[in-house]
Design an enzyme around this catalytic site. Structure first.
Site, mmCIF file in Angstrom:
data_model
loop_
_atom_site.group_PDB
_atom_site.id
_atom_site.type_symbol
_atom_site.label_atom_id
_atom_site.label_comp_id
_atom_site.label_asym_id
_atom_site.label_seq_id
_atom_site.Cartn_x
_atom_site.Cartn_y
_atom_site.Cartn_z
ATOM 1 N N TYR A 1 -2.450 -3.989 11.900
ATOM 2 C CA TYR A 1 -1.942 -3.843 10.531
ATOM 3 C C TYR A 1 -0.781 -4.797 10.274
ATOM 4 C CZ TYR A 1 0.043 -1.312 6.488
ATOM 5 O OH TYR A 1 0.552 -0.954 5.256
ATOM 6 N N GLU A 2 0.010 -5.055 11.316
ATOM 7 C CA GLU A 2 1.171 -5.949 11.192
ATOM 8 C C GLU A 2 0.842 -7.383 11.608
ATOM 9 O OE1 GLU A 2 4.079 -3.870 13.600
ATOM 10 O OE2 GLU A 2 4.849 -2.777 11.860
ATOM 11 N N VAL B 1 -0.527 5.898 10.206
ATOM 12 C CA VAL B 1 -1.734 6.650 9.852
ATOM 13 C C VAL B 1 -2.846 5.613 9.666
ATOM 14 C CG1 VAL B 1 -2.786 8.246 8.197
ATOM 15 C CG2 VAL B 1 -0.315 8.372 8.645
ATOM 16 N N GLY C 1 -1.683 13.418 3.241
ATOM 17 C CA GLY C 1 -0.480 14.168 3.610
ATOM 18 C C GLY C 1 -0.199 14.172 5.103
ATOM 19 N N ILE C 2 -0.911 13.330 5.854
ATOM 20 C CA ILE C 2 -0.753 13.350 7.312
ATOM 21 C C ILE C 2 0.610 12.766 7.720
ATOM 22 C CG2 ILE C 2 -1.694 12.505 9.505
ATOM 23 C CD1 ILE C 2 -4.496 12.591 8.164
ATOM 24 N N GLY C 3 1.028 11.696 7.059
ATOM 25 C CA GLY C 3 2.350 11.117 7.345
ATOM 26 C C GLY C 3 3.458 12.123 7.067
ATOM 27 N N ASN D 1 7.816 -3.502 3.082
ATOM 28 C CA ASN D 1 6.813 -2.428 3.200
ATOM 29 C C ASN D 1 7.074 -1.354 2.133
ATOM 30 O OD1 ASN D 1 4.873 -0.643 4.020
ATOM 31 N ND2 ASN D 1 5.501 -0.597 6.165
ATOM 32 N N TYR E 1 9.424 7.221 2.096
ATOM 33 C CA TYR E 1 10.702 7.711 2.641
ATOM 34 C C TYR E 1 11.650 8.120 1.518
ATOM 35 C CZ TYR E 1 8.884 5.672 6.970
ATOM 36 O OH TYR E 1 8.107 5.366 8.062
#
Lengths: 163, 163
Positions: free
Chosen positions: B30-31, B92, B100-102, B129, B136
């Site tokens: 992803y990064e 995730v 809602g997992i994060g 990001n 957050y």
């Protein structure tokens, strides 16, 4: 700068708690913050010298007096798959600056980092603390300005946990 | 958002290493970074499940498949005289976002932080990001923009140690 042999650096032990508290208080004073009260001092003793041990302390002494300290612990980089030595506090009493004591502490931390197979020695610096930034520049430290330190504390933390 | 009961969160054990490696590799991808090679995977196993243990892993599973993870450890604030729960990785799998997992992982981390008498839950986020920053923000996390992450690594680190 020639090494000042009257300065010695060693790992602190529990009997050094009075010196450690003096130095933590001096750093707080330097930052216009409150130093640790009696309860905080009891926690520092437990967390530094109890089980689990959360941090390590290096003390620099000149002519037997503790004049500087570093507090560190080990974090971890999953990207490197190696631990990181994280420097939490580094402080030299103002009247003992420019003697190379900060450099000696950083050098000792770098040695510990290599011994423990760390890939990095990380810390944070306040953006207004130019003398510290200049010192770290001379060590060829890099600033990771694209990373933002983010924090949950106080009510948002307890609310997330229990809400 | 109603809780999805097909998602469960638990601490990882050594037998979860294949799932952990898959997720770390997915984050690296992803990064646009390299995932861990065989040597790095061996180190991750040792550092996560050996002695000393450098990090802890939370796994989120949906229908028995590991779809998200958090890697954390405990740092320390001498100012608070309390440990800090430090979140190193939170990821995730892209196809399991918006469930809602994060949030569930962050909530579990907040619970661990409170149980361990931490004063803070800290992490860093890359300034580009935005989806992470928005997430957050919704948790009421604060950004400490006056602190600059600073690092010694590679030759400057070894030179300071041994030069």
């Amino acid at each position: 700068m020639p090494i000042d042999h009257s300065v010695t650096i060693r790992s602190a032990v529990e009997a050094d708690m009075p010196s450690i508290v003096n130095l933590i208080s001096a750093l707080a004073d330097y930052e216009n913050l409150e130093g640790p009260n009696a309860e905080a001092i009891a926690r520092l003793r437990k967390h530094g010298f109890g089980e689990p041990t959360y941090f390590q302390v290096l003390l620099a002494e000149k002519d037997g007096k503790a004049v500087a300290y570093a507090i560190y612990f080990f974090t971890y980089s999953t990207f490197l798959a190696q631990p990181t030595l994280y420097l939490e506090d580094l402080f030299v009493l103002p009247e003992y600056r420019s003697l190379g004591i900060g450099f000696r502490l950083m050098k000792e931390l770098a040695k510990v980092a290599i011994e423990r197979e760390c890939g990095r020695l990380d810390w944070t610096v306040l953006d207004w603390n130019q003398s510290a930034i200049d010192f770290y520049d001379r060590l060829k430290a890099v600033q990771l300005k694209d990373w933002i330190v983010t924090r949950l504390t106080g009510e948002p933390l307890t609310k997330l946990a229990h809400g």
